[in-house]
Design a protein around this motif. Structure first.
Motif, PDB file in Angstrom:
ATOM      1  N   MET B   1     -36.888  21.463 -31.300  1.00  0.00           N
ATOM      2  CA  MET B   1     -36.230  21.997 -30.116  1.00  0.00           C
ATOM      3  C   MET B   1     -37.071  21.687 -28.867  1.00  0.00           C
ATOM      4  O   MET B   1     -38.292  21.788 -28.902  1.00  0.00           O
ATOM      5  CB  MET B   1     -36.095  23.522 -30.284  1.00  0.00           C
ATOM      6  N   GLU B   2     -36.386  21.298 -27.807  1.00  0.00           N
ATOM      7  CA  GLU B   2     -37.107  20.940 -26.580  1.00  0.00           C
ATOM      8  C   GLU B   2     -36.934  22.021 -25.512  1.00  0.00           C
ATOM      9  O   GLU B   2     -35.862  22.620 -25.408  1.00  0.00           O
ATOM     10  CB  GLU B   2     -36.575  19.617 -26.043  1.00  0.00           C
ATOM     11  N   ILE B   3     -37.961  22.239 -24.750  1.00  0.00           N
ATOM     12  CA  ILE B   3     -37.835  23.144 -23.610  1.00  0.00           C
ATOM     13  C   ILE B   3     -38.135  22.357 -22.332  1.00  0.00           C
ATOM     14  O   ILE B   3     -38.889  21.391 -22.355  1.00  0.00           O
ATOM     15  CB  ILE B   3     -38.765  24.377 -23.706  1.00  0.00           C
ATOM     16  N   THR B   4     -37.494  22.809 -21.249  1.00  0.00           N
ATOM     17  CA  THR B   4     -37.656  22.111 -19.973  1.00  0.00           C
ATOM     18  C   THR B   4     -38.117  23.101 -18.910  1.00  0.00           C
ATOM     19  O   THR B   4     -37.549  24.190 -18.794  1.00  0.00           O
ATOM     20  CB  THR B   4     -36.310  21.478 -19.551  1.00  0.00           C
ATOM     21  N   ILE B   5     -39.120  22.719 -18.180  1.00  0.00           N
ATOM     22  CA  ILE B   5     -39.607  23.546 -17.071  1.00  0.00           C
ATOM     23  C   ILE B   5     -39.261  22.822 -15.770  1.00  0.00           C
ATOM     24  O   ILE B   5     -39.598  21.653 -15.602  1.00  0.00           O
ATOM     25  CB  ILE B   5     -41.143  23.759 -17.177  1.00  0.00           C
ATOM     26  N   ILE B  21     -37.706  30.468 -24.822  1.00  0.00           N
ATOM     27  CA  ILE B  21     -38.131  30.805 -26.198  1.00  0.00           C
ATOM     28  C   ILE B  21     -37.250  31.938 -26.731  1.00  0.00           C
ATOM     29  O   ILE B  21     -36.793  31.894 -27.881  1.00  0.00           O
ATOM     30  CB  ILE B  21     -39.634  31.166 -26.239  1.00  0.00           C
ATOM     31  N   LEU B  30     -34.930  28.943 -33.355  1.00  0.00           N
ATOM     32  CA  LEU B  30     -36.261  29.316 -33.862  1.00  0.00           C
ATOM     33  C   LEU B  30     -36.070  30.487 -34.817  1.00  0.00           C
ATOM     34  O   LEU B  30     -35.487  31.507 -34.443  1.00  0.00           O
ATOM     35  CB  LEU B  30     -37.179  29.734 -32.712  1.00  0.00           C
ATOM     36  N   LEU B  36     -45.175  27.759 -33.636  1.00  0.00           N
ATOM     37  CA  LEU B  36     -45.039  27.334 -32.224  1.00  0.00           C
ATOM     38  C   LEU B  36     -46.262  26.507 -31.841  1.00  0.00           C
ATOM     39  O   LEU B  36     -47.324  26.652 -32.453  1.00  0.00           O
ATOM     40  CB  LEU B  36     -44.946  28.569 -31.329  1.00  0.00           C
ATOM     41  N   PRO B  37     -46.119  25.657 -30.830  1.00  0.00           N
ATOM     42  CA  PRO B  37     -47.292  24.866 -30.426  1.00  0.00           C
ATOM     43  C   PRO B  37     -48.397  25.746 -29.865  1.00  0.00           C
ATOM     44  O   PRO B  37     -48.126  26.854 -29.379  1.00  0.00           O
ATOM     45  CB  PRO B  37     -46.730  23.927 -29.354  1.00  0.00           C
ATOM     46  N   LEU B  42     -48.974  22.942 -25.545  1.00  0.00           N
ATOM     47  CA  LEU B  42     -47.804  23.144 -24.687  1.00  0.00           C
ATOM     48  C   LEU B  42     -48.160  22.926 -23.206  1.00  0.00           C
ATOM     49  O   LEU B  42     -47.388  22.318 -22.455  1.00  0.00           O
ATOM     50  CB  LEU B  42     -47.232  24.550 -24.921  1.00  0.00           C
ATOM     51  N   ASP B  45     -48.526  19.181 -22.669  1.00  0.00           N
ATOM     52  CA  ASP B  45     -47.234  18.488 -22.756  1.00  0.00           C
ATOM     53  C   ASP B  45     -46.387  18.733 -21.506  1.00  0.00           C
ATOM     54  O   ASP B  45     -45.653  17.857 -21.062  1.00  0.00           O
ATOM     55  CB  ASP B  45     -46.462  18.957 -23.991  1.00  0.00           C
ATOM     56  N   LEU B  46     -46.473  19.963 -20.979  1.00  0.00           N
ATOM     57  CA  LEU B  46     -45.667  20.298 -19.793  1.00  0.00           C
ATOM     58  C   LEU B  46     -46.437  20.085 -18.499  1.00  0.00           C
ATOM     59  O   LEU B  46     -45.894  20.311 -17.418  1.00  0.00           O
ATOM     60  CB  LEU B  46     -45.203  21.756 -19.876  1.00  0.00           C
TER      61      LEU B  46
END
Lengths: 292, 128
Positions: B1-5, B21, B30, B36-37, B42, B45-46
């Motif tokens: 699963m991807e999250i975007t900020i 989340i 989830l 979780l990372p 995280l 990555d972000l």
């Protein structure tokens, strides 16, 4: 005499792999990167920087230098072949040849990397300008990229190497205490293991390279993790074998073993560029948009 | 699963993380026990400050959405789905609203309520 021909064959492979095949793969990789998204990305981030032109200049220059090195390697090979046929092969003289030639093969890339780091240090270190940043909500681990057996084997190889090195030094070479050469070998291998562990850690958890696609990043991580672990195994086994070959009667095989090690190291070094980068999909390109 | 900020979004980045989340837990993407990372992973990555991610994780841990198992990492809490539906901010507002209404009915003025609220908070031992 078989050891001399084995050395010549291994040296020919080293010349072909390190000066022809690997540079071609690297040029193909860099061009693929430029065509797929590198130029566009650099133009967005650094207006006025012609990435495509830089890549072409690099390709022409690097190919020319590596071809000169390949020609020099062919000349060395012919000289060694002539020595075997006419004047008798000198293993002691040939021993330093593969290592020096390998350093020469790696020198253009090392100098170029140094130049890029010094010249574009500020640009490389600046924070990401992406407005929308994406990340996968999944923990990354070492075993996502390499089998636990390979890691176990690398760790076991280290301890076996230390034990074997001490045994060889004290019981085969009959030294009263550990010799300086043995301590340097153990220290050197420990240092290489530590450096590789650091590189693996930084690849897995370090800062994201904004110029890489998601797949490209995963590929780079995988290549670096595999390169690090396999590199550690190769070094531990090579030093063990090289130490064993110091015994009288076996020294003639040392140039061949060194050549094979250089071939393996070249292969591992260029693992990262073994396949060209893939073009990111539309969704990914959108997520890479830069704030105007 | 991807999250975007979204950096341009006025909602604070740690809140964007928490919301996404929670949404993933509520949607069943989830599941309890999923890993979780790490904060460092995280954050890198972000390209965010690790303190931002740490704050989001801290608040999610407080709400029992995630749990940290020492060096083994961070996991989705077994009761995360039911806990994710619980809105602590709404609950706090509702409780305070009820108390304010009760006090007003008793004839206490708004300024007296404010002063009393500040005194009550100061009288409590500091929150952990």
């Amino acid at each position: 005499m078989i050891e001399a021909y084995a050395f010549l064959a291994a040296f020919a492979v080293l010349v072909l792999l390190g000066s022809v095949l690997a540079p071609s793969a690297l040029i193909r990789y860099v061009r693929g990167w430029a065509i797929n998204f590198g130029s566009e990305r650099f133009a967005q981030l650094y207006p006025g920087f012609d990435y495509g032109r830089w890549v072409e200049r690099f390709a022409v220059g690097y190919r020319a230098v590596t071809l000169v090195i390949a020609a020099f390697g062919a000349a060395l090979l012919a000289w060694q072949f002539n020595s075997v046929r006419v004047s008798g092969w000198n293993a002691g003289q040939a021993e330093s040849l593969p290592w020096m030639y390998f350093m020469l093969q790696m020198a253009p890339l090392a100098l170029l990397s140094l130049y890029v780091v010094v010249r574009y240090r500020k640009a490389l270190l600046q924070p990401s300008q992406e407005v929308k940043r994406t990340a996968t909500l999944q923990r990354r681990g070492l075993f996502d990229f390499i089998s636990p057996f390979a890691v176990w084997f690398a760790v076991a190889s280290y301890f076996l190497f230390v034990a074997f090195g001490i045994y060889l030094d004290l019981f085969v070479y009959d030294n009263a205490t550990l010799s300086r050469a043995c301590l340097i070998a153990i220290g050197g291998v420990t240092f290489i293991y530590a450096i590789n562990a650091f590189i693996i850690y930084k690849s897995l958890y370090g800062r994201k390279n904004p110029y890489l696609s998601k797949e490209g990043r995963a590929h780079t991580m995988g290549a670096r993790v595999k390169g690090g672990v396999y590199g550690c195994i190769a070094v531990a086994w090579f030093i063990s074998i090289f130490g064993t070959l110091g015994q009288p009667g076996l020294q003639q095989w040392r140039p061949f073993s060194l050549c094979v090690f250089c071939v393996i190291t070249t292969f591992i070094s260029f693992l990262d560029v073994s396949s060209p980068p893939r073009k990111p999909d539309e969704k990914e390109l959108r997520s890479n948009e830069v704030a105007s | 699963m991807e999250i975007t900020i979204d950096i341009d979004n006025p909602i604070p980045q740690f809140e964007q993380l928490i919301d996404q989340i929670k949404a993933a837990v509520t949607a069943g993407v989830l599941k309890p026990g999923d890993s979780l990372p790490s904060i460092r992973q995280l954050a890198n990555d972000l390209d965010l400050n690790s303190k931002t991610v740490a704050k989001a994780y801290q608040l999610l841990t407080r709400d029992s959405i995630i749990e940290t198992k020492g060096y083994r990492g961070t996991y989705v809490h077994p009761k995360a789905k039911s806990n994710a539906k619980f809105n602590l901010q709404e609950w706090t507002l509702r409780k305070l609203g009820e108390s304010v209404a009760e006090l007003r009915e008793a004839g206490v003025t708004d300024s007296e309520i404010r002063n009393a609220f500040a005194e009550a908070i100061n009288a409590q031992p500091p929150a952990k």
